[in-house]
Design a protein around this motif. Sequence first.
Motif, PDB file in Angstrom:
ATOM      1  N   PRO A 154      -1.931 -15.415  -8.594  1.00 55.11           N
ATOM      2  CA  PRO A 154      -1.350 -14.661  -7.475  1.00 55.11           C
ATOM      3  C   PRO A 154      -1.813 -15.104  -6.092  1.00 55.11           C
ATOM      4  O   PRO A 154      -1.023 -15.128  -5.148  1.00 55.11           O
ATOM      5  CB  PRO A 154      -1.769 -13.223  -7.777  1.00 55.11           C
ATOM      6  N   GLN A 155      -3.099 -15.466  -5.936  1.00 51.97           N
ATOM      7  CA  GLN A 155      -3.560 -15.867  -4.611  1.00 51.97           C
ATOM      8  C   GLN A 155      -3.032 -17.236  -4.204  1.00 51.97           C
ATOM      9  O   GLN A 155      -3.182 -17.638  -3.040  1.00 51.97           O
ATOM     10  CB  GLN A 155      -5.097 -15.822  -4.528  1.00 51.97           C
ATOM     11  N   GLU A 156      -2.400 -17.956  -5.146  1.00 48.62           N
ATOM     12  CA  GLU A 156      -1.706 -19.196  -4.801  1.00 48.62           C
ATOM     13  C   GLU A 156      -0.244 -18.944  -4.446  1.00 48.62           C
ATOM     14  O   GLU A 156       0.443 -19.846  -3.962  1.00 48.62           O
ATOM     15  CB  GLU A 156      -1.771 -20.171  -5.988  1.00 48.62           C
ATOM     16  N   ILE A 157       0.219 -17.711  -4.708  1.00 48.24           N
ATOM     17  CA  ILE A 157       1.619 -17.365  -4.465  1.00 48.24           C
ATOM     18  C   ILE A 157       1.784 -16.631  -3.137  1.00 48.24           C
ATOM     19  O   ILE A 157       2.776 -16.804  -2.437  1.00 48.24           O
ATOM     20  CB  ILE A 157       2.153 -16.511  -5.632  1.00 48.24           C
ATOM     21  N   CYS A 158       0.805 -15.783  -2.790  1.00 45.65           N
ATOM     22  CA  CYS A 158       0.913 -14.994  -1.555  1.00 45.65           C
ATOM     23  C   CYS A 158      -0.462 -14.812  -0.935  1.00 45.65           C
ATOM     24  O   CYS A 158      -1.492 -15.120  -1.552  1.00 45.65           O
ATOM     25  CB  CYS A 158       1.586 -13.656  -1.836  1.00 45.65           C
ATOM     26  N   GLU A 159      -0.492 -14.281   0.280  1.00 46.25           N
ATOM     27  CA  GLU A 159      -1.726 -14.150   1.044  1.00 46.25           C
ATOM     28  C   GLU A 159      -2.619 -13.023   0.528  1.00 46.25           C
ATOM     29  O   GLU A 159      -3.829 -13.182   0.386  1.00 46.25           O
ATOM     30  CB  GLU A 159      -1.394 -13.897   2.523  1.00 46.25           C
ATOM     31  N   THR A 160      -2.015 -11.869   0.256  1.00 48.37           N
ATOM     32  CA  THR A 160      -2.815 -10.682  -0.093  1.00 48.37           C
ATOM     33  C   THR A 160      -2.282 -10.021  -1.364  1.00 48.37           C
ATOM     34  O   THR A 160      -1.636  -8.971  -1.316  1.00 48.37           O
ATOM     35  CB  THR A 160      -2.803  -9.667   1.055  1.00 48.37           C
ATOM     36  N   PRO A 161      -2.518 -10.633  -2.511  1.00 48.14           N
ATOM     37  CA  PRO A 161      -2.018 -10.027  -3.757  1.00 48.14           C
ATOM     38  C   PRO A 161      -2.736  -8.710  -4.059  1.00 48.14           C
ATOM     39  O   PRO A 161      -3.914  -8.537  -3.760  1.00 48.14           O
ATOM     40  CB  PRO A 161      -2.336 -11.090  -4.806  1.00 48.14           C
ATOM     41  N   HIS A 162      -1.991  -7.767  -4.644  1.00 46.98           N
ATOM     42  CA  HIS A 162      -2.569  -6.506  -5.090  1.00 46.98           C
ATOM     43  C   HIS A 162      -1.821  -6.070  -6.351  1.00 46.98           C
ATOM     44  O   HIS A 162      -0.732  -6.567  -6.652  1.00 46.98           O
ATOM     45  CB  HIS A 162      -2.499  -5.427  -4.010  1.00 46.98           C
ATOM     46  N   LEU A 163      -2.420  -5.134  -7.074  1.00 44.92           N
ATOM     47  CA  LEU A 163      -1.832  -4.732  -8.353  1.00 44.92           C
ATOM     48  C   LEU A 163      -0.622  -3.833  -8.137  1.00 44.92           C
ATOM     49  O   LEU A 163       0.451  -4.066  -8.711  1.00 44.92           O
ATOM     50  CB  LEU A 163      -2.887  -4.029  -9.209  1.00 44.92           C
ATOM     51  N   PHE A 164      -0.772  -2.799  -7.297  1.00 39.29           N
ATOM     52  CA  PHE A 164       0.320  -1.847  -7.054  1.00 39.29           C
ATOM     53  C   PHE A 164       0.596  -1.743  -5.559  1.00 39.29           C
ATOM     54  O   PHE A 164      -0.331  -1.811  -4.751  1.00 39.29           O
ATOM     55  CB  PHE A 164      -0.037  -0.459  -7.603  1.00 39.29           C
ATOM     56  N   PRO A 165       1.860  -1.536  -5.185  1.00 41.25           N
ATOM     57  CA  PRO A 165       2.172  -1.316  -3.771  1.00 41.25           C
ATOM     58  C   PRO A 165       1.802   0.098  -3.350  1.00 41.25           C
ATOM     59  O   PRO A 165       1.720   1.008  -4.180  1.00 41.25           O
ATOM     60  CB  PRO A 165       3.687  -1.532  -3.705  1.00 41.25           C
ATOM     61  N   GLU A 166       1.563   0.290  -2.055  1.00 49.39           N
ATOM     62  CA  GLU A 166       1.261   1.631  -1.555  1.00 49.39           C
ATOM     63  C   GLU A 166       2.477   2.545  -1.700  1.00 49.39           C
ATOM     64  O   GLU A 166       2.345   3.719  -2.019  1.00 49.39           O
ATOM     65  CB  GLU A 166       0.819   1.552  -0.094  1.00 49.39           C
TER      66      GLU A 166
END
Length: 645
Positions: A41-53
């Motif tokens: 994920p950190q190679e795909i986007c800047e700030t990966p997270h598990l769930f959106p707010e």
Amino acid sequence: MAPPAAGLYVDPEFPAGVSSLVGPGDTPLSALCERITWLRPQEICETPHLFPEDRRRALGKQGILGDCWFVCAASVLQTSPSLLHQVLPGNQCTWEHKGYTGRFVCQFWRFGRWVQVIIDDRLPCLGRKLCFSHCQDQEAFWLPLLEKAYAKLHGCYEALWAGQVVDALVDLTGGLVERWSFEVADESFREEMITRMLELKERCAISCSVLHSREGAGDLGQFHAFTITDIQHGFTKDGQSLLLLRVHNPWGRSCWEGSWGNSGDKWALMDQTESSRFLSEIQDGEFWVEKDEFLREFNEVTVSFPVIEKDRFQSIWTGSPLSYTQQIYGSWIKGRNAGGSRNTTSFPDNPKFWLRIKEKSEMYLTLMQRPSSELGASSSMRCSRQLHCEASKRTTPIAVGLHIWKVEKRRFNLQKTILTPPLAGTSSHCYDRQLHLRCELSPGYHLLIPSTFLRDTEGDFLLRVLSSGPITLRLHEINCNQPAEMTSKDATPGVWETLEFKGEWKKSNNAGGSRNFPSYHFNPAISFCVSTNCQSVKVTLRQHNQENLCHAIGFHVYLAPADDGLSPFSQEPCASCIPHSHSLEVSKICNLSSGQYLIVPSTYLPDQECKFSIFISTKTERKPIQSEEMLGQILKEVSVISLMK
């Protein structure tokens, strides 16, 4: 985008390569395998997270894999925090944490138990973008990770190409799921279904499917699943009430051009403020459809039962908690107990179970076939090559059914019971991986018989009962206590019914020995009756002793004297199992006319102590059952017909 840290977890069982993407053979996905790269994920986007707010941004998009059925089912995790933590256990180290390792754990309910699946977070990509499922918030990765774990469970991503929403919902909840078909329902039941959906929309995952489009109205495609994300009342300018359903297409784009589509002409009937409110609430891929259009365009709805807490569910019909659950495994084995449907005289050979109900209860009885890709826990998963071999042998589920009879256990007669109509049962044998019956049952004993449609069809099953009141479920004793020598050849064309009697020889009491000794008449005597339609009787004597300490055992059968004052031993036996044998078990088939008889078991020498069991198996002609069981249609796969661009 930061590069991944060195030393991150790499899953050896599900490698980042072609073997995890496709199985053997040339498939639509095979042509893309060389272009697919695996990125964290950190190679795909800047700030990966598990769930959106924003919970609404967790809506899934399907990508190029035809697993709309799984993407729709995954929405169930938004309905229950306890279920979410069951499937995606908490306290996992993600990319924001200092202890991040690239290792994630998911759990799925498979054939009666929760199975743990461990994966790394390398995900298939095309052009540095996820090529399979992803969320509206493309920096949220709970869905791609869950999809990868589910693909590992099935052997490869391609194994998810087609499937049923109902199966994925069972795998994600471990509970009950109902399918409501609009095609066979009358108008009153359709109205009831819509009302029920309105009541359940906040607590359940609700999916709808198009199995075949109406002629000239193919906007929705076919064999495609959708998620119902909301149901709301609205009003026209003149005060007319409307019911609108918000539907999400996992393709990630709207495909509905109907009257209430995003640019439909019916919005003009509403006040602008009202119409703007509805239209402002839709995400990519969502659209509104009015109730009558919905019933006309969609073929069925799939609804999961609310999850109260782990493995506890709530009825969608009464709201009662289903607090009691029992389950038991079984198998249909050719030549032994694969008796087929009630259309066959061999139906009584099927596995049989006792269900005891202690108070009037709402009941759900489920019959689940073993999934073709059922695996053990992550720690014992087989290698990727073995998984692909298993996936390549996937077969269509067999047609199964389940029937229930209320019985008086002390006066129970199998042949008479099955000749009467069942209290409840499946209307036809169907190919569902899990079917269930909903009924309200009174206290007492009930006989459950699961069956395949065709005789000698083999398979494993899980019988499960969920109830609002206390219950006990166990195997019927007739099957498990039949003597070992009774073969399938013995059992046709009649039916064997077996009674078991337990006893004990005690020194200086009733261990009388054989007829060579004057103490013989002290031996136990077991009375039994032969009915007029009996063909033969099989008597088996089994001693409960260690094999190297066996006594010599045998038995005699006497006709019971008409006068109670007469001794049965004054006459010769009408059948005997002699000479006495040093065996754990001895048996003999006796041709006996109707009447009352006594069995006298004995050891060869007096005063030899041991416990024993006697099995009396009577063979009677089997009457044909007046039944015309129906065979359901093979389930159509809900899938994508071609690769999505």
